[in-house]
Scaffold this active site. Structure first.
Site, PDB file in Angstrom:
ATOM      1  N   SER A  68      43.617  34.688  41.017  1.00 46.71           N
ATOM      2  CA  SER A  68      43.675  34.567  39.556  1.00 46.71           C
ATOM      3  C   SER A  68      42.324  34.340  38.890  1.00 46.71           C
ATOM      4  O   SER A  68      42.247  34.302  37.661  1.00 46.71           O
ATOM      5  CB  SER A  68      44.636  33.449  39.150  1.00 46.71           C
ATOM      6  OG  SER A  68      45.968  33.889  39.245  1.00 46.71           O
ATOM      7  N   LYS A  71      41.415  36.758  36.231  1.00 47.82           N
ATOM      8  CA  LYS A  71      41.746  36.593  34.815  1.00 47.82           C
ATOM      9  C   LYS A  71      40.525  36.269  33.959  1.00 47.82           C
ATOM     10  O   LYS A  71      40.567  36.424  32.732  1.00 47.82           O
ATOM     11  CB  LYS A  71      42.819  35.505  34.654  1.00 47.82           C
ATOM     12  CG  LYS A  71      44.166  35.877  35.276  1.00 47.82           C
ATOM     13  CD  LYS A  71      45.191  34.769  35.102  1.00 47.82           C
ATOM     14  CE  LYS A  71      46.576  35.186  35.563  1.00 47.82           C
ATOM     15  NZ  LYS A  71      46.736  35.210  37.010  1.00 47.82           N
ATOM     16  N   SER A 128      48.177  30.172  33.946  1.00 49.74           N
ATOM     17  CA  SER A 128      47.795  31.278  34.835  1.00 49.74           C
ATOM     18  C   SER A 128      48.894  32.332  34.886  1.00 49.74           C
ATOM     19  O   SER A 128      49.156  32.942  35.933  1.00 49.74           O
ATOM     20  CB  SER A 128      47.472  30.776  36.248  1.00 49.74           C
ATOM     21  OG  SER A 128      46.684  31.710  36.950  1.00 49.74           O
TER      22      SER A 128
END
Length: 402
Positions: A68, A71, A128
């Site tokens: 993640s 991101k 997230s």
């Protein structure tokens, strides 16, 4: 031409008083750098953002799955769209079936909703949420596939030479890779390019109305432990392990101006740890070590002239060379008095010069080692216009005689 500036002994601020030396011969021998703590991670990097110096590193160019942490690039493109007013925070995006069905961490939005961009950003950063990330990617890029193209173009533009994106959220996919070095580039640019939006990374709790109340806590547990930590992102997949990019800003009197303390920012990147608690512990260990093992020394204030050399064929007799931001260097604690600086610049300097135009560099040495520990480009702090015909002619004659 080179000229040398030596810091007076005992000064920690080293702000303005320097003695000009000429052609100093510098024998070798760097002070021993402090030993980094043992960090239980596949790779890690500690960057002094204020000084733009790597303080500790392990395998920072080894390819890793970003999970993640992907991101952060999605954030970059969304923030860029906001900054350029292509979208607004109040604008709403629909939730496609693809976004709704995203596996992994979720914000818990569904196709019946029209969700404001600001809430999607919070869902992507705080929770997230892969669903929020996909909704943003489709809303900004038209399709997820086009958005991924934009991600890779932006990575190239930022100089992230070892990064390849395959999706906007970070789920495991062949060829979806980056490095700790590239993540440091992205993180620092994210903070410097979008100061109006980076604050979302410090939000501790958030949930969209109607979604589970238990899904409201930022995965970055250092936000709850250390009041100086204000970002940036965590990530986890089975292949990537537990990853974290943590940044902190602490105040130090010697970095300030006008009698006020200034902030020193560090960035810790820890990749491939074994648990949620391990990534937080190892990140905190790096940050605390960086603040104690090294001290940040401000050599020159923002906009302060490092040197003021003579100019030929200009309306002004001199040009001020420096940086628009403060020049700061990180050195082993207790070694500030051993700093020396050396200016390298062209000779002669012939006008015109535009404000911000690169003109030489400031080399920073520690002790008697002639090898610079850092080198900072110097720019013209003010515009120097070309002189009139007579002035240029007279200086041409003087240069010829010289």
């Amino acid at each position: 031409m080179q000229c040398f500036l030596k810091a007076p002994a005992g000064l920690r601020g080293l702000a303005a008083t320097f003695v000009l030396l000429v052609s100093v011969a510098l024998p070798a021998a760097h002070a021993q750098a402090p030993q980094a703590p043992e960090i239980a991670a596949r790779s890690y990097l500690l960057l002094d953002v204020t000084a733009n110096q790597i303080l500790a590193a392990k395998d920072i160019d080894s390819p890793v799955e970003p999970a993640s942490l992907t991101k952060l690039m999605t954030e970059y493109l969304v923030f860029d769209a906001l900054k350029s007013k292509k979208i607004t925070l109040q604008q709403t995006f629909g939730v496609s079936p693809r976004a709704w069905k995203m596996p992994g961490s979720r914000m818990f939005i569904d196709p019946k909703m029209q969700v404001p961009v600001e809430d999607l950003i919070k869902g992507m950063i705080v929770q997230s949420g892969n669903d929020a990330t996909m909704a943003l990617a489709e809303g900004v890029g038209g399709t997820a596939e086009h958005f991924v193209e934009l991600m890779n173009q932006q990575a190239k533009a930022l100089g992230m030479k070892s990064t390849s994106y395959k999706n906007p959220e970070g789920l495991t996919e062949a060829g979806h890779i980056t490095t700790a070095r590239d993540l440091s580039i992205l993180s620092t640019r994210l903070m410097s390019d979008f100061p109006d939006y980076i604050g979302y990374s410090a939000i501790k709790k958030y949930r969209y109305p109607g979604t589970p109340a238990t899904n409201d806590t930022n995965r970055n547990t250092l936000l709850f432990r250390d009041p100086t930590v204000d970002g940036l992102k965590t990530g986890h997949t089975n292949a990537a392990g537990y990853c974290m990019i943590a940044t902190a800003k602490r105040e130090f009197p010697n970095l300030g101006a006008d009698g006020k303390p200034g902030g020193r920012r560090l960035l810790a990147i820890v990749l491939g740890t074994t648990s949620d608690s391990a990534r937080a512990t190892e990140s905190q260990k790096l940050l605390n070590w960086g603040y104690t093992a090294f001290e940040a020394v401000k050599l020159f204030d923002a906009g302060q002239a490092v040197v003021t050399p003579a100019v030929w064929k200009g309306k002004d007799a001199v040009v001020k060379l420096g940086r628009p931001e403060a020049i700061v260097v990180a050195v082993t604690a207790g070694s500030a008095s051993k700093l020396k600086t050396q200016v390298a610049r062209p000779e002669p300097l012939v006008a015109p010069f535009k404000k911000g135009q690169p003109v030489g560099s400031l080399k920073i040495m520690l002790g008697d080692n002639p090898t610079p520990m850092a080198e900072v480009p110097l720019v013209a702090l003010e515009t120097v216009e070309e002189a009139g015909i007579l002035g240029r002619a007279w200086d041409s004659i003087r240069l010829w005689i010289k």
